[in-house]
Design an enzyme around this catalytic site. Structure first.
Site, PDB file in Angstrom:
ATOM      1  N   ARG A 164      51.399  37.252 -18.563  1.00  0.00           N
ATOM      2  CA  ARG A 164      50.087  37.369 -17.894  1.00  0.00           C
ATOM      3  C   ARG A 164      49.982  38.564 -16.940  1.00  0.00           C
ATOM      4  O   ARG A 164      49.279  38.520 -15.936  1.00  0.00           O
ATOM      5  CB  ARG A 164      49.743  36.103 -17.094  1.00  0.00           C
ATOM      6  CG  ARG A 164      49.794  34.825 -17.855  1.00  0.00           C
ATOM      7  CD  ARG A 164      48.702  34.671 -18.887  1.00  0.00           C
ATOM      8  NE  ARG A 164      48.910  33.424 -19.591  1.00  0.00           N
ATOM      9  CZ  ARG A 164      49.611  33.301 -20.709  1.00  0.00           C
ATOM     10  NH1 ARG A 164      50.162  34.367 -21.301  1.00  0.00           N
ATOM     11  NH2 ARG A 164      49.762  32.132 -21.282  1.00  0.00           N
ATOM     12  N   SER A 237      41.491  28.379 -15.783  1.00  0.00           N
ATOM     13  CA  SER A 237      42.702  28.084 -15.009  1.00  0.00           C
ATOM     14  C   SER A 237      42.725  28.951 -13.755  1.00  0.00           C
ATOM     15  O   SER A 237      42.688  30.175 -13.852  1.00  0.00           O
ATOM     16  CB  SER A 237      43.952  28.390 -15.819  1.00  0.00           C
ATOM     17  OG  SER A 237      44.030  27.526 -16.896  1.00  0.00           O
ATOM     18  N   GLU A 334      45.676  32.941 -10.651  1.00  0.00           N
ATOM     19  CA  GLU A 334      45.504  33.843 -11.780  1.00  0.00           C
ATOM     20  C   GLU A 334      44.165  34.569 -11.591  1.00  0.00           C
ATOM     21  O   GLU A 334      43.992  35.714 -11.979  1.00  0.00           O
ATOM     22  CB  GLU A 334      45.467  33.009 -13.060  1.00  0.00           C
ATOM     23  CG  GLU A 334      45.312  33.809 -14.294  1.00  0.00           C
ATOM     24  CD  GLU A 334      45.392  32.932 -15.526  1.00  0.00           C
ATOM     25  OE1 GLU A 334      46.490  32.451 -15.843  1.00  0.00           O
ATOM     26  OE2 GLU A 334      44.347  32.737 -16.153  1.00  0.00           O
TER      27      GLU A 334
HETATM   28  P1  NAP Z   1      50.192  23.600 -21.903  1.00  0.00           P
HETATM   29  O1  NAP Z   1      49.956  23.876 -23.369  1.00  0.00           O
HETATM   30  O2  NAP Z   1      50.188  22.213 -21.411  1.00  0.00           O
HETATM   31  O3  NAP Z   1      51.524  24.329 -21.450  1.00  0.00           O
HETATM   32  C1  NAP Z   1      51.992  24.237 -20.112  1.00  0.00           C
HETATM   33  C2  NAP Z   1      53.158  25.184 -19.920  1.00  0.00           C
HETATM   34  O4  NAP Z   1      54.194  24.872 -20.861  1.00  0.00           O
HETATM   35  C3  NAP Z   1      52.782  26.640 -20.184  1.00  0.00           C
HETATM   36  O5  NAP Z   1      53.485  27.430 -19.257  1.00  0.00           O
HETATM   37  C4  NAP Z   1      53.253  26.896 -21.585  1.00  0.00           C
HETATM   38  O6  NAP Z   1      53.706  28.214 -21.750  1.00  0.00           O
HETATM   39  C5  NAP Z   1      54.464  25.985 -21.706  1.00  0.00           C
HETATM   40  N1  NAP Z   1      54.626  25.510 -23.083  1.00  0.00           N
HETATM   41  C6  NAP Z   1      53.970  24.479 -23.687  1.00  0.00           C
HETATM   42  N2  NAP Z   1      54.411  24.316 -24.940  1.00  0.00           N
HETATM   43  C7  NAP Z   1      55.361  25.262 -25.153  1.00  0.00           C
HETATM   44  C8  NAP Z   1      56.182  25.603 -26.261  1.00  0.00           C
HETATM   45  N3  NAP Z   1      56.133  24.911 -27.407  1.00  0.00           N
HETATM   46  N4  NAP Z   1      57.025  26.640 -26.123  1.00  0.00           N
HETATM   47  C9  NAP Z   1      57.089  27.322 -24.984  1.00  0.00           C
HETATM   48  N5  NAP Z   1      56.334  27.053 -23.892  1.00  0.00           N
HETATM   49  C10 NAP Z   1      55.486  26.025 -23.969  1.00  0.00           C
HETATM   50  O7  NAP Z   1      49.163  24.466 -21.038  1.00  0.00           O
HETATM   51  P2  NAP Z   1      47.592  24.387 -20.827  1.00  0.00           P
HETATM   52  O8  NAP Z   1      47.384  24.531 -19.393  1.00  0.00           O
HETATM   53  O9  NAP Z   1      46.944  23.269 -21.596  1.00  0.00           O
HETATM   54  O10 NAP Z   1      47.145  25.751 -21.551  1.00  0.00           O
HETATM   55  C11 NAP Z   1      47.161  25.869 -22.973  1.00  0.00           C
HETATM   56  C12 NAP Z   1      47.548  27.294 -23.356  1.00  0.00           C
HETATM   57  O11 NAP Z   1      46.572  28.207 -22.885  1.00  0.00           O
HETATM   58  C13 NAP Z   1      48.889  27.720 -22.731  1.00  0.00           C
HETATM   59  O12 NAP Z   1      49.549  28.522 -23.671  1.00  0.00           O
HETATM   60  C14 NAP Z   1      48.459  28.522 -21.533  1.00  0.00           C
HETATM   61  O13 NAP Z   1      49.407  29.492 -21.131  1.00  0.00           O
HETATM   62  C15 NAP Z   1      47.204  29.182 -22.076  1.00  0.00           C
HETATM   63  N6  NAP Z   1      46.315  29.674 -21.027  1.00  0.00           N
HETATM   64  C16 NAP Z   1      46.210  31.024 -20.881  1.00  0.00           C
HETATM   65  C17 NAP Z   1      45.440  31.583 -19.911  1.00  0.00           C
HETATM   66  C18 NAP Z   1      45.349  33.082 -19.778  1.00  0.00           C
HETATM   67  O14 NAP Z   1      45.797  33.842 -20.602  1.00  0.00           O
HETATM   68  N7  NAP Z   1      44.788  33.563 -18.734  1.00  0.00           N
HETATM   69  C19 NAP Z   1      44.748  30.744 -19.050  1.00  0.00           C
HETATM   70  C20 NAP Z   1      44.863  29.358 -19.210  1.00  0.00           C
HETATM   71  C21 NAP Z   1      45.668  28.839 -20.214  1.00  0.00           C
HETATM   72  P3  NAP Z   1      52.728  29.444 -22.015  1.00  0.00           P
HETATM   73  O15 NAP Z   1      51.881  29.576 -20.793  1.00  0.00           O
HETATM   74  O16 NAP Z   1      53.688  30.561 -22.213  1.00  0.00           O
HETATM   75  O17 NAP Z   1      51.941  29.133 -23.230  1.00  0.00           O
END
Ligand code: NAP
Length: 339
Positions: A164, A237, A334
């Site tokens: 990020r 987020s 963020e």
């Molecule tokens: P989530 O899927 O519940 O994941 C929570 C955390 O666990 C994140 O840090 C995610 O890493 C990690 N994670 C989950 N499954 C994984 C796997 N199979 N392998 C490795 N790491 C894993 O999170 P959420 O809040 O519902 O968000 C869904 C997705 O949207 C996530 O990938 C999150 O990062 C992304 N998101 C991105 C942004 C942005 O780009 N600004 C904003 C909001 C959410 P990662 O973060 O590396 O995926």
């Protein structure tokens, strides 16, 4: 190009919050951008580059310089064997681009479906979701280097992409992204390893999903978890997910055995902040006055009425303090503060 004065920024942010910009203009091409930046230099005032306004919190007193809204448009596709080079201008809507590439059967953007904002903002925070990041497909980013007054094409390796973040975040105000070039694949693999995505397909009894089905899955998962920005004032987020040391992760797992963590490497571990905010701190679906968090996702702060930036900041600070008190973890927004 017209430069307007005292334009309220709440109409340009998905939080629907923000006082006036002292000056405001819309850049539809490079000449407009050069003119606006020249104006800021001449007047000795700061400039702020505005994309979709979906990841910012503008202060109640507004912005004392010139806000430049990027509206440069255009997408080109160039085929080269299995590769297709997709070059998109900074003002294009990100999800419309994802939709267009999936419609053409191109692999690479599908997991990044429904992320709000513009193409220009995508490399700045290296948008990522469900195991994909834009850095995985970016070939180059075409920018204006404001410091050196020149256009440059930065290769992927020049952009210092990390979780990020990027060079553009490290040196704020120096580069303005004009377009990005990504290499997508006509025949490619799909990344469906994340729990939410896996559960979606096992519920639907789909063993080998298509490209379009992966986009549909991500759109549906996000729609379920995240508020509709047409209905709620929000910037998605508010905080970044957290990466901690193995030792810290072990300490937290001992305290919260139900929490699912993911190793980044043999030294670092990703901690699900939404889970912490919900289960350890009780922040999911709270509402106080005009502000609160979303009922399905505690990471998302909401403007429930006519909230001020100060009210959002106060709630965010309370969340920062509570997470620290309960877990000893420092969390960081963020969302970018604009003041
Ligand atoms: P989530 O899927 O519940 O994941 C929570 C955390 O666990 C994140 O840090 C995610 O890493 C990690 N994670 C989950 N499954 C994984 C796997 N199979 N392998 C490795 N790491 C894993 O999170 P959420 O809040 O519902 O968000 C869904 C997705 O949207 C996530 O990938 C999150 O990062 C992304 N998101 C991105 C942004 C942005 O780009 N600004 C904003 C909001 C959410 P990662 O973060 O590396 O995926």
């Amino acid at each position: 190009m017209t430069i307007q004065e005292k334009i309220l920024l709440n109409q340009y942010t998905t939080f629907r919050i923000g006082g006036p910009a002292r000056f405001f203009c819309v850049a539809q091409n490079e000449d407009d951008l050069i003119e606006a930046i020249g104006f800021s230099k001449k007047k000795k005032i700061p400039f702020f580059i505005l994309g979709g306004g979906s990841n910012i919190l503008v202060s109640d007193v507004g912005f004392p310089g010139i806000v430049i809204k990027m509206e440069m448009k255009g997408v080109t596709y160039a085929e080269d064997g299995n590769d297709v080079r997709v070059t998109a201008a900074a003002g294009e809507n990100w999800d419309s681009l994802v939709q267009a590439t999936v419609d053409r059967g191109l692999f690479g953007f599908e997991n990044l479906s429904l992320i709000p904002g513009t193409v220009g903002a995508a490399p700045v925070q290296n948008i990522g979701a469900y195991g994909s990041e834009i850095k995985d497909v970016i070939e180059s980013v075409y920018v204006l280097d404001v410091l050196k007054d020149e256009y440059k094409t930065l290769k992927n390796s020049d952009c210092k992409f990390a979780y990020r973040t990027s060079l553009f975040k490290e040196e704020p105000g120096r580069y303005v992204v004009l377009s990005t070039t990504c290499i997508l694949k006509k025949k490619g693999g799909l990344n469906i390893g994340y729990k939410d995505v896996q559960e979606y397909f096992s519920f639907k009894k789909i063993k080998e999903p298509t490209l379009k089905q992966v986009r549909d899955a991500v759109v549906e998962i996000r729609t379920r978890k995240l508020p509709d920005i047409r209905e709620y004032g929000t910037a998605g987020s508010f905080f970044k997910n957290v990466i901690v040391s193995q030792t810290k992760a072990q300490e937290l797992i001992a305290k919260y055995p139900e929490m699912i963590v993911h190793a980044v490497n043999d030294k670092k571990v990703k901690i699900p902040l939404a889970w912490i905010l919900d289960h350890a701190c009780g922040f999911r679906g709270v509402k106080k006055g005009n502000v609160g968090t979303y009922k399905n996702q505690a990471l998302v702060l909401i403007n429930y009425g006519n909230a001020t930036a100060q009210e959002i900041t106060d709630l965010a600070q309370k969340m920062v303090d509570t997470v620290y008190e309960k877990t000893g973890i420092e969390i960081f927004p963020e969302v970018e503060y604009v003041q």
